[in-house]
Design a protein around this motif. Structure first.
Motif, PDB file in Angstrom:
ATOM      1  N   GLU A  37       0.841  -1.189   0.000  1.00 41.87           N
ATOM      2  CA  GLU A  37       0.000   0.000   0.000  1.00 41.87           C
ATOM      3  C   GLU A  37       0.880   1.244   0.000  1.00 41.87           C
ATOM      4  OE1 GLU A  37      -3.342  -0.165  -0.156  1.00 41.87           O
ATOM      5  OE2 GLU A  37      -3.115  -2.345  -0.231  1.00 41.87           O
ATOM      6  N   ALA A  38       0.492   2.241  -0.772  1.00 35.98           N
ATOM      7  CA  ALA A  38       1.277   3.468  -0.874  1.00 35.98           C
ATOM      8  C   ALA A  38       1.352   4.157   0.492  1.00 35.98           C
ATOM      9  CB  ALA A  38       0.645   4.397  -1.899  1.00 35.98           C
ATOM     10  N   GLY A  39       2.551   4.558   0.850  1.00 34.41           N
ATOM     11  CA  GLY A  39       2.754   5.279   2.097  1.00 34.41           C
ATOM     12  C   GLY A  39       2.998   4.417   3.316  1.00 34.41           C
ATOM     13  N   ASP A  40       2.881   3.107   3.192  1.00 34.00           N
ATOM     14  CA  ASP A  40       3.085   2.226   4.338  1.00 34.00           C
ATOM     15  C   ASP A  40       4.550   1.963   4.636  1.00 34.00           C
ATOM     16  OD1 ASP A  40       0.417   2.004   4.800  1.00 34.00           O
ATOM     17  OD2 ASP A  40       0.200  -0.020   3.985  1.00 34.00           O
ATOM     18  N   GLY A  41       5.397   2.127   3.657  1.00 33.10           N
ATOM     19  CA  GLY A  41       6.810   1.811   3.836  1.00 33.10           C
ATOM     20  C   GLY A  41       7.061   0.342   3.581  1.00 33.10           C
ATOM     21  N   ALA A  42       8.308  -0.010   3.509  1.00 37.09           N
ATOM     22  CA  ALA A  42       8.692  -1.391   3.202  1.00 37.09           C
ATOM     23  C   ALA A  42       8.485  -2.299   4.411  1.00 37.09           C
ATOM     24  CB  ALA A  42      10.151  -1.440   2.776  1.00 37.09           C
ATOM     25  N   LEU A  43       8.079  -3.534   4.131  1.00 34.10           N
ATOM     26  CA  LEU A  43       8.012  -4.583   5.143  1.00 34.10           C
ATOM     27  C   LEU A  43       8.850  -5.740   4.649  1.00 34.10           C
ATOM     28  CD1 LEU A  43       4.279  -4.787   6.293  1.00 34.10           C
ATOM     29  CD2 LEU A  43       6.219  -3.861   7.532  1.00 34.10           C
ATOM     30  N   VAL A  44       9.726  -6.241   5.509  1.00 34.35           N
ATOM     31  CA  VAL A  44      10.639  -7.311   5.128  1.00 34.35           C
ATOM     32  C   VAL A  44      10.520  -8.446   6.138  1.00 34.35           C
ATOM     33  CG1 VAL A  44      13.027  -7.908   4.624  1.00 34.35           C
ATOM     34  CG2 VAL A  44      12.217  -5.587   4.189  1.00 34.35           C
ATOM     35  N   GLY A  45      10.435  -9.677   5.608  1.00 34.22           N
ATOM     36  CA  GLY A  45      10.392 -10.860   6.460  1.00 34.22           C
ATOM     37  C   GLY A  45      11.464 -11.837   6.023  1.00 34.22           C
ATOM     38  N   PHE A  46      11.890 -12.675   6.949  1.00 35.07           N
ATOM     39  CA  PHE A  46      12.948 -13.638   6.670  1.00 35.07           C
ATOM     40  C   PHE A  46      12.483 -15.035   7.042  1.00 35.07           C
ATOM     41  CE2 PHE A  46      14.803  -9.551   7.531  1.00 35.07           C
ATOM     42  CZ  PHE A  46      15.660  -9.392   6.466  1.00 35.07           C
ATOM     43  N   ARG A  66      19.331  -9.627   7.767  1.00 32.82           N
ATOM     44  CA  ARG A  66      18.687  -8.422   8.279  1.00 32.82           C
ATOM     45  C   ARG A  66      19.585  -7.199   8.101  1.00 32.82           C
ATOM     46  NH1 ARG A  66      17.673  -9.838  13.817  1.00 32.82           N
ATOM     47  NH2 ARG A  66      16.467 -11.669  13.368  1.00 32.82           N
ATOM     48  N   HIS A  67      20.843  -7.364   8.422  1.00 30.04           N
ATOM     49  CA  HIS A  67      21.805  -6.264   8.296  1.00 30.04           C
ATOM     50  C   HIS A  67      21.965  -5.843   6.828  1.00 30.04           C
ATOM     51  CE1 HIS A  67      25.332  -3.804   9.004  1.00 30.04           C
ATOM     52  NE2 HIS A  67      25.949  -4.464   8.039  1.00 30.04           N
ATOM     53  N   LEU A  68      22.066  -6.805   5.936  1.00 27.55           N
ATOM     54  CA  LEU A  68      22.253  -6.497   4.522  1.00 27.55           C
ATOM     55  C   LEU A  68      21.037  -5.802   3.919  1.00 27.55           C
ATOM     56  CD1 LEU A  68      24.021  -9.798   3.465  1.00 27.55           C
ATOM     57  CD2 LEU A  68      25.056  -7.516   3.541  1.00 27.55           C
ATOM     58  N   VAL A  69      19.849  -6.266   4.255  1.00 31.89           N
ATOM     59  CA  VAL A  69      18.629  -5.669   3.700  1.00 31.89           C
ATOM     60  C   VAL A  69      18.389  -4.283   4.297  1.00 31.89           C
ATOM     61  CG1 VAL A  69      16.121  -5.916   3.537  1.00 31.89           C
ATOM     62  CG2 VAL A  69      17.587  -7.883   3.103  1.00 31.89           C
ATOM     63  N   ALA A  70      18.762  -4.078   5.558  1.00 31.72           N
ATOM     64  CA  ALA A  70      18.577  -2.767   6.195  1.00 31.72           C
ATOM     65  C   ALA A  70      19.306  -1.672   5.434  1.00 31.72           C
ATOM     66  CB  ALA A  70      19.053  -2.812   7.641  1.00 31.72           C
ATOM     67  N   GLY A  71      20.414  -1.991   4.807  1.00 30.45           N
ATOM     68  CA  GLY A  71      21.151  -1.009   4.021  1.00 30.45           C
ATOM     69  C   GLY A  71      20.448  -0.604   2.742  1.00 30.45           C
ATOM     70  N   HIS A  72      19.409  -1.329   2.358  1.00 34.32           N
ATOM     71  CA  HIS A  72      18.684  -1.043   1.117  1.00 34.32           C
ATOM     72  C   HIS A  72      17.256  -0.560   1.366  1.00 34.32           C
ATOM     73  CE1 HIS A  72      21.778  -2.758  -1.494  1.00 34.32           C
ATOM     74  NE2 HIS A  72      21.920  -3.689  -0.564  1.00 34.32           N
ATOM     75  N   LEU A  73      16.908  -0.231   2.599  1.00 32.82           N
ATOM     76  CA  LEU A  73      15.531   0.163   2.912  1.00 32.82           C
ATOM     77  C   LEU A  73      15.067   1.381   2.121  1.00 32.82           C
ATOM     78  CD1 LEU A  73      15.022  -0.330   6.738  1.00 32.82           C
ATOM     79  CD2 LEU A  73      13.884  -1.511   4.861  1.00 32.82           C
ATOM     80  N   ASP A  74      15.955   2.321   1.889  1.00 30.48           N
ATOM     81  CA  ASP A  74      15.572   3.548   1.171  1.00 30.48           C
ATOM     82  C   ASP A  74      15.085   3.251  -0.241  1.00 30.48           C
ATOM     83  OD1 ASP A  74      16.289   4.981   3.388  1.00 30.48           O
ATOM     84  OD2 ASP A  74      18.285   5.497   2.623  1.00 30.48           O
ATOM     85  N   GLU A  75      15.684   2.275  -0.889  1.00 32.77           N
ATOM     86  CA  GLU A  75      15.302   1.978  -2.272  1.00 32.77           C
ATOM     87  C   GLU A  75      14.122   1.011  -2.381  1.00 32.77           C
ATOM     88  OE1 GLU A  75      18.399  -1.432  -3.634  1.00 32.77           O
ATOM     89  OE2 GLU A  75      19.271   0.473  -2.989  1.00 32.77           O
ATOM     90  N   LEU A  76      13.645   0.478  -1.255  1.00 31.11           N
ATOM     91  CA  LEU A  76      12.538  -0.477  -1.305  1.00 31.11           C
ATOM     92  C   LEU A  76      11.179   0.195  -1.443  1.00 31.11           C
ATOM     93  CD1 LEU A  76      13.585  -3.182   1.320  1.00 31.11           C
ATOM     94  CD2 LEU A  76      13.858  -3.219  -1.162  1.00 31.11           C
ATOM     95  N   GLY A  77      11.038   1.403  -0.988  1.00 29.53           N
ATOM     96  CA  GLY A  77       9.753   2.104  -1.106  1.00 29.53           C
ATOM     97  C   GLY A  77       8.675   1.417  -0.286  1.00 29.53           C
ATOM     98  N   ASP A  78       7.574   1.020  -0.939  1.00 25.96           N
ATOM     99  CA  ASP A  78       6.458   0.350  -0.267  1.00 25.96           C
ATOM    100  C   ASP A  78       6.437  -1.143  -0.551  1.00 25.96           C
ATOM    101  OD1 ASP A  78       5.475   2.718   0.838  1.00 25.96           O
ATOM    102  OD2 ASP A  78       4.480   3.235  -1.033  1.00 25.96           O
ATOM    103  N   LEU A  79       7.570  -1.703  -0.813  1.00 22.66           N
ATOM    104  CA  LEU A  79       7.683  -3.114  -1.190  1.00 22.66           C
ATOM    105  C   LEU A  79       7.432  -4.033  -0.004  1.00 22.66           C
ATOM    106  CD1 LEU A  79       8.592  -4.382  -3.933  1.00 22.66           C
ATOM    107  CD2 LEU A  79      10.811  -4.699  -2.882  1.00 22.66           C
ATOM    108  N   ARG A  80       6.822  -5.176  -0.287  1.00 21.78           N
ATOM    109  CA  ARG A  80       6.713  -6.272   0.680  1.00 21.78           C
ATOM    110  C   ARG A  80       7.707  -7.320   0.202  1.00 21.78           C
ATOM    111  NH1 ARG A  80       4.702  -2.623   2.510  1.00 21.78           N
ATOM    112  NH2 ARG A  80       2.607  -2.324   3.242  1.00 21.78           N
ATOM    113  N   LEU A  81       8.650  -7.703   1.050  1.00 16.53           N
ATOM    114  CA  LEU A  81       9.740  -8.577   0.641  1.00 16.53           C
ATOM    115  C   LEU A  81       9.916  -9.705   1.646  1.00 16.53           C
ATOM    116  CD1 LEU A  81      12.229  -8.904  -1.328  1.00 16.53           C
ATOM    117  CD2 LEU A  81      13.515  -7.620   0.374  1.00 16.53           C
TER     118      LEU A  81
END
Length: 115
Positions: A37-46, A66-81
Motif C-alpha cells: 500500500e502506498a505510504g506504508d513503507g517497506a516490510l521485510v520478512g525472513f 537483516r543487516h544487509l537488507v537494512a542497508g537497502h531500505l531507502d530503495e525499497l519504497g512500499d515493497l513487501r519482501l
C-alpha cells in the motif's frame, strides 16, 4: 539492524507476499516481493528453515540478512519482501551481500515489467 517498523510479522503478510508476488532465485537466497500500500513503507520478512543448520547457524544467517537488507531500505519504497535462506547461505556467508544486491535489482526489474 532492521527497524521494527519494517519487519514483517504476520503469517498472512508472509503468505500473501509469497503467493501473489514475484519470485527471484539465487544460489543462496530466494526473494519473494510484491508492491504494498502506498505510504506504508517497506516490510521485510525472513525465512530460515532447519535445512540451513542448527539454531545458532540459522540465527547467524538471519542476522546477516537483516543487516544487509537494512542497508537497502531507502530503495525499497512500499515493497513487501520475503527473503528465504537456502542451505548454501550458511556455508558461503561472504557471498550473501552480492546475492541480496543482485536479488533486489532483479526484483525491481520484474516488478517494473522488464526481465
Amino acid at each position: 539492524m532492521l527497524p521494527a517498523a519494517h519487519r514483517m510479522r504476520s503469517s498472512r503478510e508472509f503468505a500473501e507476499t509469497i503467493r501473489s508476488g514475484v519470485r527471484v532465485g539465487g544460489p543462496r537466497i530466494v526473494m519473494h516481493a510484491r508492491t504494498g500500500e502506498a505510504g506504508d513503507g517497506a516490510l521485510v520478512g525472513f525465512v530460515v528453515s532447519r535445512a540451513v543448520g542448527d539454531a545458532v547457524t540459522r540465527n547467524r544467517v538471519k542476522r546477516r540478512l537483516r543487516h544487509l537488507v537494512a542497508g537497502h531500505l531507502d530503495e525499497l519504497g512500499d515493497l513487501r519482501l520475503v527473503v528465504r535462506a537456502l542451505p548454501r547461505s550458511a556455508s558461503e556467508p561472504g557471498l550473501l551481500g552480492e546475492d541480496v544486491e543482485a536479488g533486489l535489482a532483479r526484483v525491481h526489474r520484474r516488478l517494473a515489467g522488464t526481465r
